[in-house]
Write a protein that holds these residues in place. Sequence first.
Motif, PDB file in Angstrom:
ATOM      1  N   TYR A   1      -0.590   4.123   3.584  1.00 58.60           N
ATOM      2  CA  TYR A   1      -1.048   5.259   2.780  1.00 58.60           C
ATOM      3  C   TYR A   1      -0.368   6.547   3.241  1.00 58.60           C
ATOM      4  O   TYR A   1       0.150   7.331   2.426  1.00 58.60           O
TER       5      TYR A   1
ATOM      6  N   THR B   1     -10.790   2.865   2.574  1.00 61.03           N
ATOM      7  CA  THR B   1     -10.320   1.535   2.152  1.00 61.03           C
ATOM      8  C   THR B   1     -11.340   0.881   1.228  1.00 61.03           C
ATOM      9  O   THR B   1     -10.988   0.340   0.177  1.00 61.03           O
TER      10      THR B   1
ATOM     11  N   GLN C   1      -6.570  -2.763   8.582  1.00 61.29           N
ATOM     12  CA  GLN C   1      -6.895  -1.339   8.426  1.00 61.29           C
ATOM     13  C   GLN C   1      -5.722  -0.468   8.870  1.00 61.29           C
ATOM     14  O   GLN C   1      -5.409   0.539   8.238  1.00 61.29           O
TER      15      GLN C   1
ATOM     16  N   PHE D   1       0.829  -1.195   0.000  1.00 60.16           N
ATOM     17  CA  PHE D   1       0.000   0.000   0.000  1.00 60.16           C
ATOM     18  C   PHE D   1       0.871   1.255   0.000  1.00 60.16           C
ATOM     19  O   PHE D   1       0.559   2.247  -0.667  1.00 60.16           O
TER      20      PHE D   1
ATOM     21  N   TRP E   1      -3.238  -0.509   5.988  1.00 58.55           N
ATOM     22  CA  TRP E   1      -3.635   0.359   4.867  1.00 58.55           C
ATOM     23  C   TRP E   1      -3.419   1.832   5.245  1.00 58.55           C
ATOM     24  O   TRP E   1      -2.899   2.619   4.449  1.00 58.55           O
TER      25      TRP E   1
END
Length: 408
Positions: free
Chosen positions: A397, A80, A390, A10, A393
């Motif tokens: 990010y 997401t 989560q 990611f 991600w």
Amino acid sequence: MVGGGAAGFFGAITCAQFNPEATVLLLEKSGKLLSKVRVSGGGRCNVTHHCFVPTVLSQQYPRGGKQLKEAFKLFGAQETIDWFAQRGVPLKAEADGRMFPVTDNSETIVHCLMQEAQRVGVQIRTGAGVERIAAEPSGNGQSLFSLKLSSGECVMANKVLVCTGGNPKTQGYDWLRELGHAIQEPVPSLFTFNVPASPLKELQGVSVPRAKVRVAGQKLEYEGPLLITHWGYSGPAVLKLSAWGARFFHEQQYNFTALINWIPDFTEETLREHLQAYRQAHPKKVVSANPLFGLPQRLWKVLAALAEVAAETRWAELPGKSTNKLVEALLRMPMEVKGKTTFKEEFVTCGGLDLSSVHMKTMESRVQPGLYFAGEVLDIDGVTGGFNFQAAWTTGYQAGKAMAESLA
């Protein structure tokens, strides 16, 4: 990017998206990419959780929740879902809030990430373990990083994102200590309880939708579905309790007493009133043959036996002593925990890089500018239900975006 897991992919994809001019190289020490994504959720991949309020979402992290609260406002569960949907992978929510690809196949997520990495130009190398990272001053006041690979080769980089995952051994973080970072000692999280002397072993596979498990003498407790196993107890109530109490349980060497409340809606007073009312209404019913509170028949029968209720005893004949023991069995049944068992393949570590060493808005090291972190290498871990992905991600990010902008 060091590490070919969820956070590494990611971060690499995000960096390449925000700065198409950057050369993004992802290094993975093994021959397999996204291995945890493949096995997650029994091969279905529990991508995230159906929770869209950052403050509520952050409460699912025994470690790191407070620091993630602001991050979830920028890239949380909804972002997401949107990210994968925009790339042709819609997600669905189940009754308990866990979210999976509609295909119920983790390969869908793997393929999406691989395809997106290829589309934005991420270069990927497997069998490329990074043994050491050294920072060397460059002429512009920035550091240039030298990554020594297990093959002996050296790779130079302007920015480095470390996504090496959690490590169960403290030595696995020595190279980060060498760079001046503080480390929280790693201990296991998300495990089941071994109870060798459990009186319920014969009931393996029996579950209740809501029970409260608490640790005797402690404030630690968790409420949720509970599963009886042949080695002890599992299910969300136990797994989530293990996460919140990870450090305490480690200190106790996984030997402690837990108490099960099978009917958490009742207090001792309301339970006694309920039993008395039932006794008056159904005096001729056999106690052990007529389960109350929606409890499974087999479980109720064993609880009655533990309360020393004879097999054919009717409610009208139930002695006060047995009533007291039944109340105890329902509200405070003890289990002597003697060890733990890893939950499936989804080993999660409590511990890692101390969050005080990181700028949480950018995931950049406070100690070594130009070095970034994401995923389980950080002292961040969530309870079971899609929360650990989560966090991967979100931090991936943030790091990828910050790196791209710093290179622009």
